[in-house]
Scaffold this active site. Structure first.
Site, PDB file in Angstrom:
ATOM      1  N   ASP A   6      11.617 -11.152   0.375  1.00  0.00           N
ATOM      2  CA  ASP A   6      11.093 -10.249  -0.545  1.00  0.00           C
ATOM      3  C   ASP A   6      11.928  -8.886  -0.383  1.00  0.00           C
ATOM      4  O   ASP A   6      10.954  -7.935  -0.625  1.00  0.00           O
ATOM      5  CB  ASP A   6       9.535 -10.090  -0.420  1.00  0.00           C
ATOM      6  CG  ASP A   6       8.935  -9.591  -1.757  1.00  0.00           C
ATOM      7  OD1 ASP A   6       9.476  -9.369  -2.691  1.00  0.00           O
ATOM      8  OD2 ASP A   6       7.527  -9.254  -1.699  1.00  0.00           O
ATOM      9  N   ILE A  15      -2.747   6.907   0.354  1.00  0.00           N
ATOM     10  CA  ILE A  15      -1.617   7.079  -0.300  1.00  0.00           C
ATOM     11  C   ILE A  15      -1.129   5.859  -1.097  1.00  0.00           C
ATOM     12  O   ILE A  15      -0.132   5.697  -1.820  1.00  0.00           O
ATOM     13  CB  ILE A  15      -0.189   7.350   0.528  1.00  0.00           C
ATOM     14  CG1 ILE A  15      -0.338   6.475   2.016  1.00  0.00           C
ATOM     15  CG2 ILE A  15      -0.642   9.054   1.212  1.00  0.00           C
ATOM     16  CD1 ILE A  15       0.753   6.664   2.960  1.00  0.00           C
ATOM     17  N   GLY A  43      -6.273  -3.808   1.773  1.00  0.00           N
ATOM     18  CA  GLY A  43      -6.923  -2.420   1.872  1.00  0.00           C
ATOM     19  C   GLY A  43      -6.444  -0.995   1.540  1.00  0.00           C
ATOM     20  O   GLY A  43      -5.107  -1.288   1.319  1.00  0.00           O
ATOM     21  N   ALA A  56      -2.215   1.376  -2.330  1.00  0.00           N
ATOM     22  CA  ALA A  56      -3.304   0.131  -2.050  1.00  0.00           C
ATOM     23  C   ALA A  56      -2.218  -0.920  -1.561  1.00  0.00           C
ATOM     24  O   ALA A  56      -1.376  -1.207  -2.166  1.00  0.00           O
ATOM     25  CB  ALA A  56      -3.742   0.128  -3.371  1.00  0.00           C
ATOM     26  N   GLY A  57      -2.689  -1.484  -0.361  1.00  0.00           N
ATOM     27  CA  GLY A  57      -2.065  -2.552   0.106  1.00  0.00           C
ATOM     28  C   GLY A  57      -2.669  -3.923  -0.318  1.00  0.00           C
ATOM     29  O   GLY A  57      -3.936  -3.734  -0.867  1.00  0.00           O
TER      30      GLY A  57
HETATM   31  P1  AMP Z   1       2.241  -2.184   1.364  1.00  0.00           P
HETATM   32  O1  AMP Z   1       0.774  -2.789   1.631  1.00  0.00           O
HETATM   33  O2  AMP Z   1       2.896  -2.144   2.851  1.00  0.00           O
HETATM   34  O3  AMP Z   1       2.818  -2.526   0.256  1.00  0.00           O
HETATM   35  O4  AMP Z   1       1.915  -0.553   0.947  1.00  0.00           O
HETATM   36  C1  AMP Z   1       1.281  -0.248  -0.220  1.00  0.00           C
HETATM   37  C2  AMP Z   1       1.900   1.335  -0.452  1.00  0.00           C
HETATM   38  O5  AMP Z   1       1.413   2.240   0.543  1.00  0.00           O
HETATM   39  C3  AMP Z   1       3.245   1.338  -0.539  1.00  0.00           C
HETATM   40  O6  AMP Z   1       3.875   0.980  -1.704  1.00  0.00           O
HETATM   41  C4  AMP Z   1       3.611   2.852  -0.100  1.00  0.00           C
HETATM   42  O7  AMP Z   1       3.416   3.760  -1.258  1.00  0.00           O
HETATM   43  C5  AMP Z   1       2.437   3.238   1.040  1.00  0.00           C
HETATM   44  N1  AMP Z   1       2.802   2.976   2.166  1.00  0.00           N
HETATM   45  C6  AMP Z   1       2.912   1.941   2.893  1.00  0.00           C
HETATM   46  N2  AMP Z   1       3.293   2.216   4.255  1.00  0.00           N
HETATM   47  C7  AMP Z   1       3.852   3.491   4.202  1.00  0.00           C
HETATM   48  C8  AMP Z   1       4.407   4.402   5.196  1.00  0.00           C
HETATM   49  N3  AMP Z   1       4.859   3.726   6.284  1.00  0.00           N
HETATM   50  N4  AMP Z   1       4.756   5.472   4.975  1.00  0.00           N
HETATM   51  C9  AMP Z   1       4.295   6.146   3.560  1.00  0.00           C
HETATM   52  N5  AMP Z   1       3.957   5.289   2.427  1.00  0.00           N
HETATM   53  C10 AMP Z   1       3.531   4.055   2.937  1.00  0.00           C
END
Ligand code: AMP
Length: 963
Positions: A725, A606, A612, A608-609
């Protein structure tokens, strides 16, 4: 200033004002000075009695229309000024005759006159010097009087920046035929008011240089507030943007702008805006102003029961005890019984078994000689198997029913389970009894009430200043023998955090403690709380056993544990930086639950962090319900440092538990592929979500979202965690539109955020979201988070629009330093925009706290009509959309050229069909008109509307409006 004028009826209906001079009220005795004194055969200004609409009035008239070079002055008497009224309104009613009606004289005849003013510290009597007067305005009539009807004109002008003790006004006639019917001088005031239980004094409205006057309020009697309540008085004499609110103290409720004691039979445990509630079941409330209702005789509260809940009685005895033996299993029997007839209103009934073995007349406890299956205490089922019984002995079994309150009724307490004396009682409430600039008096309640003990209960009270700087924190610890204390030598106007805990008779701290925040009054502020000082509780009395002052040098806000005289001192609940652990793996284990990877099913990528992919998945832990989760993974080939940074987010997130903070389910650290598992947020990141649903939510829904984010941020700031942030992209939304703060990695601003921009010192900062002091010298605090929150509010109201559009970071910083701010998004409620502007105050100490923000948003949500007034575009503070302003090039020659410049050419035909073919016509368009010609998409509507706003004021060549 002579552009500003207001018609009188408007002023009457909206504002309060004080009149300094009123010509009509003085009748014929005005005594104004006319100049020159010697007029020859043409008189100067004269008092003339006129009959208008049947009533007599005195006017000053002049009509030297046939003469050349007229210079006739009429000066008022000395007008005393009130010290804070630096801006006064002059309202003139007058008649001017049409020059055409004078035939030959019309050549020299004029139809205007001039208004002048001159400041002075004293009345100069009849001395008159023209040179001392400054022109305020040329007054021209809207309607001139011809031969028939009299046309009365009313004009109002403002005289600004007055500073001396008083002033004169003068009217200069230059050859007109004028009658002055009335001249009134007044200034506007915001009248004394009580708002949200805070009273604010009457305030004189400010002038151009201080458009909003900030006024501090005081809570009404028996009300308290976290911060000083504040409000602003506008130039128009209206109160706006109340910040902070007062709430009735525990034991009091709000009735008509005052706090009244709860009636007998009612109680209120906390300072809140709620009402007193009726005493719950089995409690009694005999006094007024009760914080709690004590239990009626024979009823009790268990330590886990809320002190505001009902009390319950003891269970009756278990019924029909039966023992069953079996030939097949010797030395074993089954005891069973029926539950008690009365449970005392509780569901936590358990049973205990006691056994006596008797040989002849001698009985003794069975001790450990026999075995119970499953156990002999804490049984929830109504049966137990007893084995290893000796043959030929008599056994007596007693089954007792217990509930959560049994331990508190000494007569019902079975010997085996009597509370050990060392078990300290629970603190159930703390309250502020008296507040002064340098001292606070507190008291607290315990449950159960102490029984007569060998030693009285002692309490450990820990307190510290709740200031921003947590690098050095001073904790003061008091050991007290009374449940009240007066703490002297505090700093005025300062918030302190207090924690109290009961100590067992061996000095060990009790399991539970209460934490509260109270603030000393600011200096010069008289205490309006007249509650008696708690007797005998002053510091220095015999009650205090020990005072320890400890200065903790907290490296990166770590938490240290101290042991003092055998008492453990724990700092108040603050966030612990996982970096303070030498081994970050230990921090993860401390704050996060380890999950076995076989309990996680990954379903779909869903996002990309930084480290990973992020997956949607299912978490199924045996014995627990299946839950939807987000699974963050660590890509293969990571270094140990990257693994630790990845897991640091879990160490941080695991310390938080709040509805508006993303919840950590757990981590996988003991297997090759490390993972972080959090609750799943169906609608993903807030910025994207709003962009995808542009225009679909009402202001009320949007404010609801902001309220959630503010509540999460209040929780983080209370834990002394600074996010750094905060931005809509780091807020996640679930399927009930609940917003939760996320993104807690330690390296997130440095590495993760695509908005991060390198600064000269090498760090990375998301410029558009960051407060100026954090950009300038890295002062990141909860106040800088408040700035970012203001930007998030703007993003929310603008449905995910990029803050400052396509301005460069450099342009953004320049504009902010020059005191410009983002304009109100389209259709943004005025109250919401005012709050944004508060979040963006340059002086960080003046920005509201997250607590204030939550209260204000709550208030707006409670009265949705407060969202109806829509913010105007204010050219004095607002940044203009640079790409659509056209200010960089020549003005647009035609509509297609303009549409092209804002990339909206697709609407060219809509404009032509609607007959809008010139830029002049474009500039007349209102939002409604843009909709009506067929621009439906909210984003396009906004772009066009903003551009028109920009076109209307092209006086500046910068990308910002000039103030
Ligand atoms: P992050 O690395 O936390 O910025 O996560 C990257 C992307 O993954 C975010 O922009 C969201 O689209 C998705 N994402 C992260 N955590 C969640 C979550 N708990 N529920 C749904 N989508 C998530």
């Amino acid at each position: 200033s002579d552009k500003i004028y207001t018609r009188l009826p408007l002023i009457y209906s909206h504002s309060f004002f004080d009149v300094l001079l009123d010509m009509k009220a003085s009748g014929g005795e005005l005594g104004w000075l006319t100049w020159p004194l010697d007029q020859g055969d043409k008189p100067g200004w004269e008092v003339v009695q006129k009959t208008l609409n049947g009533s007599q009035l005195y006017t000053y008239s002049i009509c030297n229309v046939g003469e050349r070079e007229q210079d006739n002055w009429l000066r008022t008497t000395f007008i005393q000024r009130r010290p804070s009224a630096s801006r006064v309104f002059v309202e003139l009613q007058f008649i001017v005759r049409d020059c055409n009606s004078f035939g030959a004289s019309s050549l020299t005849c004029k139809e205007t006159f001039n208004l002048f003013s001159s400041e002075s510290d004293a009345d100069v009597g009849t001395t008159f010097r023209k040179g001392q007067f400054k022109k305020v305005a040329t007054i021209a009539p809207d309607e001139i009087t011809g031969k028939k009807e009299l046309r009365i004109n009313t004009e109002t002008r403002v005289v600004e920046n007055l500073s001396l003790k008083g002033f004169y006004l003068a009217i200069q006639d230059i050859g007109a035929c004028v009658a002055l019917l009335s001249l009134r001088v007044y200034y506007k005031i915001c009248p004394a008011t009580i708002q949200s239980l805070a009273s604010f004094p009457e305030t004189v409205a400010g002038g151009e240089n201080q458009a909003l006057r900030e006024v501090s309020g005081e809570c009404v009697e028996n009300a308290i507030s976290e911060g000083l309540p504040r409000i602003y008085c506008t130039v128009d004499g209206e109160w706006v943007v109340p910040v902070g609110q007062c709430q009735c103290k525990p034991g009091y409720e709000e009735t008509e702008d005052a706090c009244k004691e709860c009636l007998p039979g009612f109680f209120k445990a906390e300072a809140s805006s709620g009402k007193c509630e009726p005493c719950p079941a089995n409690t009694q409330g005999l006094d007024t102003g009760a914080l709690f209702c004590p239990c009626m005789d024979g009823f009790y509260r268990a330590p886990t029961d809320p002190p505001t809940g009902p009390c319950s009685g003891l269970p009756s005895a278990p019924r029909d005890l039966v023992a069953t033996t079996s030939h097949l299993s010797v030395g074993k029997l089954l005891l069973s019984w029926r539950p008690p007839e009365h449970t005392g209103g509780r569901t936590d009934i358990t049973y205990s078994i006691e056994c006596l073995r008797c040989e002849g007349p001698v009985c003794q406890s069975c001790g450990e000689k026999i075995r119970y299956e499953p156990a002999n205490v804490g049984l929830t089922l109504t049966k137990v198997t007893v084995s290893e019984l000796d043959a030929h002995l008599n056994y007596t079994f007693t089954v007792e029913a217990h509930s959560g309150v049994s331990a508190f009724a000494s007569q019902a307490m079975p010997q085996a389970h009597k509370l050990p004396l060392t078990n300290p009682p629970k603190i159930t409430s703390m309250r502020l009894v008296k507040q002064n600039p340098t001292s606070l008096s507190l008291s607290w309640e315990v449950s159960p009430k102490p029984r007569v003990q060998a030693r009285p209960i002692r309490y450990e009270l820990t307190y510290r200043k709740k200031d921003d700087n947590l690098d050095v924190t001073t904790y003061t610890v008091l050991i007290l023998e009374k449940n009240s204390v007066q703490i002297p030598d505090l700093s005025p106007g300062t918030a302190y955090l207090f924690r109290v805990q009961a100590l067992g008779s061996d000095g060990s701290p009790g399991g539970s403690s209460i934490e509260e925040q109270y603030e000393t009054l600011s200096e010069g502020h008289l205490a309006h709380n007249n509650t008696a000082v708690i007797s005998g509780a002053a510091i220095g009395g015999a009650v205090m056993l020990l005072i320890v002052v400890i200065v903790l040098f907290l490296h990166r806000r770590s938490v240290l544990f101290f042991f003092l005289n055998g008492f453990q001192l724990k700092p108040l609940k603050t966030y612990v930086d996982p970096h303070t652990y030498e081994d970050p793996n230990i921090a993860v284990l401390k704050f996060a639950t380890e999950i076995h990877p076989s309990h996680i099913t990954k379903q779909k990528v869903i996002g990309a962090g930084e480290f990973g992919e992020v997956y949607r998945g299912i978490l199924k832990v045996p014995g627990r319900k299946e839950v939807a989760v987000a699974v963050k993974t660590l890509k293969p080939g990571y270094t140990e440092k990257q693994r630790q940074d990845f897991l640091s987010e879990a160490s941080i997130m695991g310390q938080f538990a709040h509805q508006n903070i993303i919840r950590l389910e757990g981590v996988v650290t003991k297997f090759k592929h490390a993972m972080i598992v959090t609750e799943y947020m169906e609608n993903g990141a807030l910025d994207r979500y709003l962009r995808d649903h542009d225009g679909e939510f009402s202001a009320y829904q949007l404010v609801g979202m902001m309220r959630g984010i503010a509540a999460g941020m209040k929780y983080l700031s209370d834990m002394s965690y600074v996010h750094r942030d905060l931005a809509a992209r780091n807020i996640l939304v679930n399927n009930t539109l609940e917003c939760k703060v996320s993104d807690f990695g330690l390296s997130r601003v440095l590495e993760d955020d695509p908005e991060g921009t390198y600064t000269t010192s090498g760090g990375k900062i998301p410029i558009r979201w960051t407060a100026p002091e954090a950009i300038a010298y890295r002062k990141f605090t909860s106040a800088s988070d408040v700035w970012s929150f203001g930007i998030v509010m703007w993003e929310v109201m603008a449905f995910g629009e990029r803050p400052y559009w396509d301005m460069s970071n450099h342009e953004v910083m320049k504009a902010i330093n020059e005191a410009f701010r983002l304009p109100a998004p389209m259709d943004c409620p005025s109250a919401v925009y005012q709050l944004m502007l508060q979040c963006w105050l340059q002086d960080r100490s003046k920005r509201p706290r997250f607590g204030d923000i939550v209260s204000l948003l709550d208030k707006l949500l409670r009265s949705p009509e407060s969202l109806k007034a829509i913010a105007d575009f204010d050219p004095r503070v607002s940044i203009r959309l640079p790409s659509t302003s056209g200010s960089d090039g020549p003005p647009f020659r035609c509509v297609p050229e303009w549409l092209e410049s804002i990339k909206m050419s697709q609407y060219g035909e809509n404009f032509t069909c609607a007959g809008i073919v010139s830029m002049d016509q474009v500039m007349q368009m209102k939002n409604e008109d843009i909709k009506n010609i067929g621009v439906r998409l909210p984003g396009h509507l906004k772009r066009i509307a903003y551009s028109i706003l920009g076109l209307k004021d092209q006086t500046s060549t910068l990308s910002v409006f000039a103030v």
